[in-house]
Design a protein around this motif. Structure first.
Motif, PDB file in Angstrom:
ATOM      1  N   TYR A   1       0.842  -1.196   0.000  1.00 20.12           N
ATOM      2  CA  TYR A   1       0.000   0.000   0.000  1.00 20.12           C
ATOM      3  C   TYR A   1       0.879   1.249   0.000  1.00 20.12           C
ATOM      4  N   ASP A   2       0.300   2.336  -0.479  1.00 18.43           N
ATOM      5  CA  ASP A   2       1.026   3.609  -0.412  1.00 18.43           C
ATOM      6  C   ASP A   2       1.078   4.119   1.025  1.00 18.43           C
ATOM      7  N   TYR A   3      -0.040   3.929   1.759  1.00 17.43           N
ATOM      8  CA  TYR A   3      -0.108   4.422   3.138  1.00 17.43           C
ATOM      9  C   TYR A   3      -0.765   3.386   4.044  1.00 17.43           C
ATOM     10  N   LEU A   4      -0.119   3.131   5.154  1.00 14.81           N
ATOM     11  CA  LEU A   4      -0.721   2.385   6.244  1.00 14.81           C
ATOM     12  C   LEU A   4      -1.110   3.398   7.323  1.00 14.81           C
ATOM     13  N   ILE A   5      -2.367   3.427   7.683  1.00 17.50           N
ATOM     14  CA  ILE A   5      -2.842   4.378   8.702  1.00 17.50           C
ATOM     15  C   ILE A   5      -3.249   3.589   9.935  1.00 17.50           C
ATOM     16  N   VAL A   6      -2.606   3.903  11.033  1.00 20.28           N
ATOM     17  CA  VAL A   6      -2.881   3.217  12.291  1.00 20.28           C
ATOM     18  C   VAL A   6      -3.923   4.013  13.058  1.00 20.28           C
ATOM     19  N   GLY A   7      -5.157   3.500  13.081  1.00 23.96           N
ATOM     20  CA  GLY A   7      -6.269   4.174  13.740  1.00 23.96           C
ATOM     21  C   GLY A   7      -7.277   4.712  12.739  1.00 23.96           C
ATOM     22  N   THR A   8      -8.565   4.578  13.054  1.00 27.48           N
ATOM     23  CA  THR A   8      -9.627   5.054  12.152  1.00 27.48           C
ATOM     24  C   THR A   8     -10.424   6.191  12.792  1.00 27.48           C
ATOM     25  N   GLY A   9      -9.778   6.947  13.665  1.00 23.41           N
ATOM     26  CA  GLY A   9     -10.414   8.136  14.225  1.00 23.41           C
ATOM     27  C   GLY A   9     -10.482   9.247  13.197  1.00 23.41           C
ATOM     28  N   LEU A  10     -10.858  10.420  13.640  1.00 26.44           N
ATOM     29  CA  LEU A  10     -11.114  11.528  12.712  1.00 26.44           C
ATOM     30  C   LEU A  10      -9.866  11.942  11.952  1.00 26.44           C
ATOM     31  N   PHE A  11      -8.723  12.032  12.632  1.00 23.57           N
ATOM     32  CA  PHE A  11      -7.493  12.449  11.958  1.00 23.57           C
ATOM     33  C   PHE A  11      -7.126  11.459  10.849  1.00 23.57           C
ATOM     34  N   GLY A  12      -7.045  10.185  11.201  1.00 26.42           N
ATOM     35  CA  GLY A  12      -6.667   9.178  10.212  1.00 26.42           C
ATOM     36  C   GLY A  12      -7.660   9.060   9.082  1.00 26.42           C
ATOM     37  N   SER A  13      -8.943   9.246   9.388  1.00 21.88           N
ATOM     38  CA  SER A  13      -9.980   9.111   8.363  1.00 21.88           C
ATOM     39  C   SER A  13      -9.935  10.254   7.360  1.00 21.88           C
ATOM     40  N   VAL A  14      -9.685  11.473   7.846  1.00 20.09           N
ATOM     41  CA  VAL A  14      -9.551  12.612   6.923  1.00 20.09           C
ATOM     42  C   VAL A  14      -8.352  12.396   6.006  1.00 20.09           C
TER      43      VAL A  14
ATOM     44  N   ALA B   1      -6.928   9.548   5.186  1.00 22.25           N
ATOM     45  CA  ALA B   1      -7.213   8.425   4.283  1.00 22.25           C
ATOM     46  C   ALA B   1      -8.091   8.871   3.120  1.00 22.25           C
ATOM     47  N   HIS B   2      -9.120   9.650   3.422  1.00 20.61           N
ATOM     48  CA  HIS B   2     -10.018  10.137   2.373  1.00 20.61           C
ATOM     49  C   HIS B   2      -9.251  10.971   1.351  1.00 20.61           C
ATOM     50  N   GLU B   3      -8.422  11.889   1.833  1.00 18.37           N
ATOM     51  CA  GLU B   3      -7.693  12.771   0.934  1.00 18.37           C
ATOM     52  C   GLU B   3      -6.640  12.022   0.128  1.00 18.37           C
TER      53      GLU B   3
ATOM     54  N   LYS C   1      -4.277   1.408   3.509  1.00 23.29           N
ATOM     55  CA  LYS C   1      -4.676   0.345   4.431  1.00 23.29           C
ATOM     56  C   LYS C   1      -4.839   0.956   5.819  1.00 23.29           C
ATOM     57  N   MET C   2      -5.988   0.706   6.475  1.00 19.58           N
ATOM     58  CA  MET C   2      -6.232   1.241   7.805  1.00 19.58           C
ATOM     59  C   MET C   2      -6.343   0.091   8.804  1.00 19.58           C
ATOM     60  N   LEU C   3      -5.663   0.253   9.932  1.00 17.93           N
ATOM     61  CA  LEU C   3      -5.723  -0.738  10.998  1.00 17.93           C
ATOM     62  C   LEU C   3      -6.452  -0.136  12.194  1.00 17.93           C
ATOM     63  N   GLU C   4      -7.365  -0.893  12.753  1.00 17.52           N
ATOM     64  CA  GLU C   4      -8.142  -0.444  13.900  1.00 17.52           C
ATOM     65  C   GLU C   4      -8.260  -1.590  14.908  1.00 17.52           C
ATOM     66  N   LYS C   5      -7.754  -1.376  16.121  1.00 17.40           N
ATOM     67  CA  LYS C   5      -7.790  -2.459  17.102  1.00 17.40           C
ATOM     68  C   LYS C   5      -9.167  -2.638  17.744  1.00 17.40           C
ATOM     69  N   ARG C   6     -10.035  -1.645  17.643  1.00 16.22           N
ATOM     70  CA  ARG C   6     -11.392  -1.795  18.160  1.00 16.22           C
ATOM     71  C   ARG C   6     -12.258  -2.549  17.153  1.00 16.22           C
TER      72      ARG C   6
ATOM     73  N   PRO D   1     -12.838   2.815  -3.108  1.00 17.25           N
ATOM     74  CA  PRO D   1     -12.225   1.540  -3.527  1.00 17.25           C
ATOM     75  C   PRO D   1     -10.740   1.412  -3.215  1.00 17.25           C
ATOM     76  N   LEU D   2     -10.048   2.521  -2.953  1.00 18.21           N
ATOM     77  CA  LEU D   2      -8.622   2.456  -2.659  1.00 18.21           C
ATOM     78  C   LEU D   2      -8.332   2.351  -1.156  1.00 18.21           C
ATOM     79  N   ILE D   3      -9.401   2.305  -0.337  1.00 21.29           N
ATOM     80  CA  ILE D   3      -9.224   2.210   1.117  1.00 21.29           C
ATOM     81  C   ILE D   3      -9.663   0.839   1.607  1.00 21.29           C
ATOM     82  N   ASP D   4      -8.752   0.121   2.255  1.00 18.34           N
ATOM     83  CA  ASP D   4      -9.061  -1.147   2.918  1.00 18.34           C
ATOM     84  C   ASP D   4      -8.972  -0.948   4.432  1.00 18.34           C
ATOM     85  N   ILE D   5      -9.894  -1.554   5.155  1.00 17.20           N
ATOM     86  CA  ILE D   5      -9.935  -1.397   6.617  1.00 17.20           C
ATOM     87  C   ILE D   5      -9.910  -2.766   7.278  1.00 17.20           C
ATOM     88  N   SER D   6      -9.039  -2.929   8.252  1.00 16.80           N
ATOM     89  CA  SER D   6      -8.999  -4.149   9.063  1.00 16.80           C
ATOM     90  C   SER D   6      -9.339  -3.780  10.508  1.00 16.80           C
ATOM     91  N   LEU D   7     -10.494  -4.253  10.986  1.00 16.19           N
ATOM     92  CA  LEU D   7     -10.890  -4.032  12.361  1.00 16.19           C
ATOM     93  C   LEU D   7     -10.298  -5.116  13.269  1.00 16.19           C
TER      94      LEU D   7
END
Length: 370
Positions: free
Chosen positions: A3-16, A18-20, A29-34, A206-212
């Motif tokens: 992936y171009d970016y791995l984002i740790v956390g799906t809170g507001l900062f990471g989500s903005v 990721a969207h951009e 790729k987004m990782l969320e432990k919750r 389509p370019l965002i994958d999320i693993s909860l």
């Protein structure tokens, strides 16, 4: 797949971010432990009501740019925040305004209220506040301090006010108008369909994958190798394996109940400002965004000391912790692959509009020509 970016956390900062990033054609790729997206602003339905699972979140900003940005993802209900303070059964309007002063002293105009407050301040004789208690007394006098500040603050921070540093209260807003609007921002509201739906719309690409239920630290080497860049939004000291020691936080415990009544307390937020009541506030969620139902959901909020495994809510930004954070910040600045952002990675309290602004600033830094 790298992936171009791995984002740790799906809170507001990471989500903005990721969207951009996805909007610009980058894979994320987004990782969320919750078990859910959205971080602490996550909302879930209970009894047909949007419940703020991790405490009350009211969106407010004076930035039209930020307001227009967030309105891409949700419609807002025009909620005005006007909490009530409950001191041993006595009710007072917040923030401190002419309604509060009338309830305290019976003063009917700004001149009377100014005299009352200034007289109390003068009687304290405090010239150079040495702690939070003296700071508050020198700003608002004895009555407001003892009824509306002392007990609440000591519960919130778990320490006596005379043991807390004065800079925690830099100022206390006193308004000589009959205006109960807690915030002075131009724009204010609550997402009509909840914060979870708002963030879900940000991340539907389509370019965002999320693993909860995926902990970055449980398989760190593999996760780091899976992307070209990392955006880390968790605790900065944990990222560096607490090599300089742990930063301090305050945490919260919530008790949520459903009641067979259409109205429990008549307001969204009631603060309990005495020291005897163990919780700091009761949130009645249906008052944030009215819904027709014969039930209601309330949450009692209990502050507590943070320990590993708890959710960190409030950084304790005293001198020693800020000095410790600066050491971690220097390590973060040396990282070539990892970007740090958000409340935990920056070890500071952010309102939601500040979080969005910080995320967009990082976007501009990372994609200057796009």
């Amino acid at each position: 797949m790298a992936y171009d970016y791995l984002i740790v956390g799906t809170g507001l900062f990471g989500s903005v971010f990721a969207h951009e990033a996805a909007k610009r054609g980058h894979t994320v790729k987004m990782l969320e432990k919750r078990t859910h997206i959205g971080g602490n602003c996550y909302t879930e339905k209970q009894a047909g009501i949007d419940v703020h699972k991790y405490g009350a979140h009211i969106f407010h900003t004076s930035s039209k740019k930020i307001w227009d940005y967030i309105n891409q993802f949700t419609e807002f209900y025009p909620y005005i925040h006007a909490p009530i303070a409950n001191y041993q059964g006595e009710l007072y309007n917040l923030p401190f305004n002419m309604n509060t002063f009338y309830q305290l002293w019976g003063t009917k105009n700004p001149a009377e209220a100014r005299i009352k407050i200034s007289t109390q301040i003068e009687k304290t004789g405090i010239k150079r506040p040495r702690n939070l208690e003296e700071q508050a007394l020198s700003l608002v006098g004895t009555d407001i301090y003892h009824k509306l500040i002392k007990g609440y603050t000591e519960k919130q921070w778990g320490r006596e006010c005379d043991l807390l540093p004065s800079f925690i209260i830099k100022r206390l807003p006193i308004r000589y108008t009959f205006n109960n609007n807690y915030f002075t921002d131009i724009f204010q509201g609550i997402p009509k369909l909840g914060y979870t739906q708002m963030i879900q719309k940000m991340l539907t690409h389509p370019l965002i994958d999320i693993s909860l239920e995926t902990d970055f630290f449980a398989d760190r080497t593999r996760h780091e190798a899976s992307s070209k860049n990392i955006v880390y939004t968790g605790m900065i000291d944990q990222y560096f394996d607490y090599c300089y020691g742990e930063l301090a936080y305050r945490s919260l415990h919530f008790e949520t109940k459903v009641y067979d009544t259409d109205n429990y307390q008549g307001t969204a937020v009631m603060n309990f400002t005495d020291s005897q009541t163990p919780y700091t506030r009761i949130i009645e969620h249906k008052h944030f965004c009215p819904v027709v139902t014969k039930k209601t959901v309330i949450t009692k909020e209990y502050p507590k000391e943070w320990k590993k495994g708890d959710i960190p809510y409030y950084p304790i930004n005293d001198q020693s912790n800020n000095a410790l954070y600066r050491k971690y910040e220097k390590l973060a600045q040396q990282q070539k692959k990892c970007l740090f952002g958000g409340r935990l990675a920056n070890y500071r309290y952010y309102d939601m509009d500040d979080t969005i602004a910080a995320a967009l600033k990082l976007v501009q830094y990372e994609f200057p020509a796009e």
